[in-house]
Design a protein around this motif. Structure first.
Motif, mmCIF file in Angstrom:
data_model
loop_
_atom_site.group_PDB
_atom_site.id
_atom_site.type_symbol
_atom_site.label_atom_id
_atom_site.label_comp_id
_atom_site.label_asym_id
_atom_site.label_seq_id
_atom_site.Cartn_x
_atom_site.Cartn_y
_atom_site.Cartn_z
ATOM 1 N N PHE A 57 0.836 -1.178 -0.026
ATOM 2 C CA PHE A 57 0.143 0.078 0.154
ATOM 3 C C PHE A 57 0.712 1.329 -0.027
ATOM 4 O O PHE A 57 1.948 1.380 0.840
ATOM 5 N N VAL A 58 0.573 2.061 -0.762
ATOM 6 C CA VAL A 58 1.518 3.255 -1.263
ATOM 7 C C VAL A 58 0.652 4.641 -0.816
ATOM 8 O O VAL A 58 -0.488 4.541 -1.704
ATOM 9 N N PHE A 59 0.929 5.434 0.176
ATOM 10 C CA PHE A 59 0.101 6.460 0.544
ATOM 11 C C PHE A 59 0.557 7.511 0.031
ATOM 12 O O PHE A 59 2.077 7.687 0.113
ATOM 13 N N ASN A 60 0.361 8.856 0.012
ATOM 14 C CA ASN A 60 0.732 10.232 -0.223
ATOM 15 C C ASN A 60 1.551 10.985 0.836
ATOM 16 O O ASN A 60 2.180 11.555 0.582
ATOM 17 N N ASP A 61 1.089 10.509 2.019
ATOM 18 C CA ASP A 61 1.768 10.859 3.273
ATOM 19 C C ASP A 61 2.002 9.929 4.182
ATOM 20 O O ASP A 61 1.879 8.846 4.211
ATOM 21 N N SER A 91 -9.266 -2.469 15.075
ATOM 22 C CA SER A 91 -8.104 -1.642 14.407
ATOM 23 C C SER A 91 -6.756 -2.129 14.957
ATOM 24 O O SER A 91 -6.287 -2.534 16.080
ATOM 25 N N LEU A 92 -5.706 -2.243 13.747
ATOM 26 C CA LEU A 92 -4.568 -2.817 13.969
ATOM 27 C C LEU A 92 -3.480 -1.406 13.664
ATOM 28 O O LEU A 92 -3.198 -1.155 12.404
ATOM 29 N N PRO A 93 -3.043 -0.789 14.466
ATOM 30 C CA PRO A 93 -2.304 0.660 14.350
ATOM 31 C C PRO A 93 -0.914 0.226 14.054
ATOM 32 O O PRO A 93 -0.362 -0.716 14.569
ATOM 33 N N SER A 94 -0.211 1.321 13.431
ATOM 34 C CA SER A 94 1.209 1.343 13.269
ATOM 35 C C SER A 94 2.009 1.818 14.282
ATOM 36 O O SER A 94 3.096 1.439 14.455
ATOM 37 N N ASN A 95 1.249 2.427 15.012
ATOM 38 C CA ASN A 95 1.861 2.873 16.364
ATOM 39 C C ASN A 95 3.383 3.852 16.129
ATOM 40 O O ASN A 95 4.021 4.202 16.821
ATOM 41 N N ALA A 96 3.448 4.403 14.943
ATOM 42 C CA ALA A 96 4.483 5.100 14.303
ATOM 43 C C ALA A 96 3.866 5.828 12.887
ATOM 44 O O ALA A 96 3.087 4.978 12.347
ATOM 45 N N PRO A 97 4.473 6.812 12.573
ATOM 46 C CA PRO A 97 4.178 7.137 11.340
ATOM 47 C C PRO A 97 4.598 6.414 10.228
ATOM 48 O O PRO A 97 5.622 5.689 10.181
ATOM 49 N N ALA A 98 3.785 6.036 9.140
ATOM 50 C CA ALA A 98 4.106 5.011 7.843
ATOM 51 C C ALA A 98 3.416 5.689 6.698
ATOM 52 O O ALA A 98 2.542 6.340 6.785
ATOM 53 N N LYS A 99 4.331 5.552 5.679
ATOM 54 C CA LYS A 99 3.848 5.911 4.326
ATOM 55 C C LYS A 99 3.705 4.600 3.524
ATOM 56 O O LYS A 99 2.772 4.748 2.469
ATOM 57 N N TYR A 100 4.059 3.552 3.864
ATOM 58 C CA TYR A 100 3.962 2.229 3.298
ATOM 59 C C TYR A 100 3.523 1.224 3.997
ATOM 60 O O TYR A 100 3.671 1.187 5.136
ATOM 61 N N VAL A 101 2.604 0.261 3.659
ATOM 62 C CA VAL A 101 2.125 -0.928 4.427
ATOM 63 C C VAL A 101 2.296 -2.090 3.312
ATOM 64 O O VAL A 101 1.830 -2.065 2.414
ATOM 65 N N LEU A 102 3.024 -3.096 3.872
ATOM 66 C CA LEU A 102 3.070 -4.527 3.282
ATOM 67 C C LEU A 102 2.389 -5.638 4.018
ATOM 68 O O LEU A 102 2.482 -5.777 5.026
#
Length: 156
Positions: free
Chosen positions: A81-85, A125-136
């Motif tokens: 997953f590719v996000f803009n921010d 909900s499964l949080p990243s717990n940190a800023p993320a721009k990509y998700v694999l």
């Protein structure tokens, strides 16, 4: 009284007709489409790399749909997953049939957190717990089997 009986009988006929008109709705099978390759580089070793074929989710529709409705995925495949921010992300497993490991990655392409063994159809909900721009997303258990860790990096 005659009109009530007439309405009752027409209603009964309509219900019977609808009940006997069973249409089977089949879901279209969603197949993996290789759109790129991704390599995980271990923080502990430059020589040990893990490769995946990836499908890319970078449109609103693809991001919202993700791996929903799929029955399986090969061990060497994943969805990126590719996000803009870059911000904290929250994923869930609604309509997702296969268990997954969800790997959150920052803008520098470094793994910042991992949600292991996300359960099918679970809307928690499964949080990243940190800023993320990509998700694999990869098959559940692979992060443990392949020893993928926070701090490892990606290239794609």
């Amino acid at each position: 009284m005659h009109l009530k009986h007439l309405i009752f009988y027409f209603g009964l006929i309509a219900l019977t007709a609808c009940k006997n008109d069973k249409k089977m709705v089949s879901q279209t099978k969603v197949a993996f489409t290789k759109e790129g390759e991704l390599t995980i580089h271990r923080i502990t070793s430059d020589t040990s790399k893990i490769n995946f074929d990836i499908e890319i989710a970078d449109t609103d529709f693809d991001i919202q749909t993700g791996l929903m409705y799929r029955s399986s995925m090969a061990q060497n495949q994943g969805m990126l997953f590719v996000f803009n921010d870059e911000t904290e992300r929250y994923f869930y497993m609604k309509n997702t049939k296969i268990p997954l490991d969800i790997i959150y990655v920052n803008a520098a392409k470094t793994i910042v957190s991992i949600q292991k063994n996300a359960k099918p159809f679970d809307e928690t909900s499964l949080p990243s717990n940190a800023p993320a721009k990509y998700v694999l997303e990869i098959n559940a258990g692979l992060t443990q089997t392949l020893n993928i860790k926070v701090g490892d990096s990606l290239s794609f």
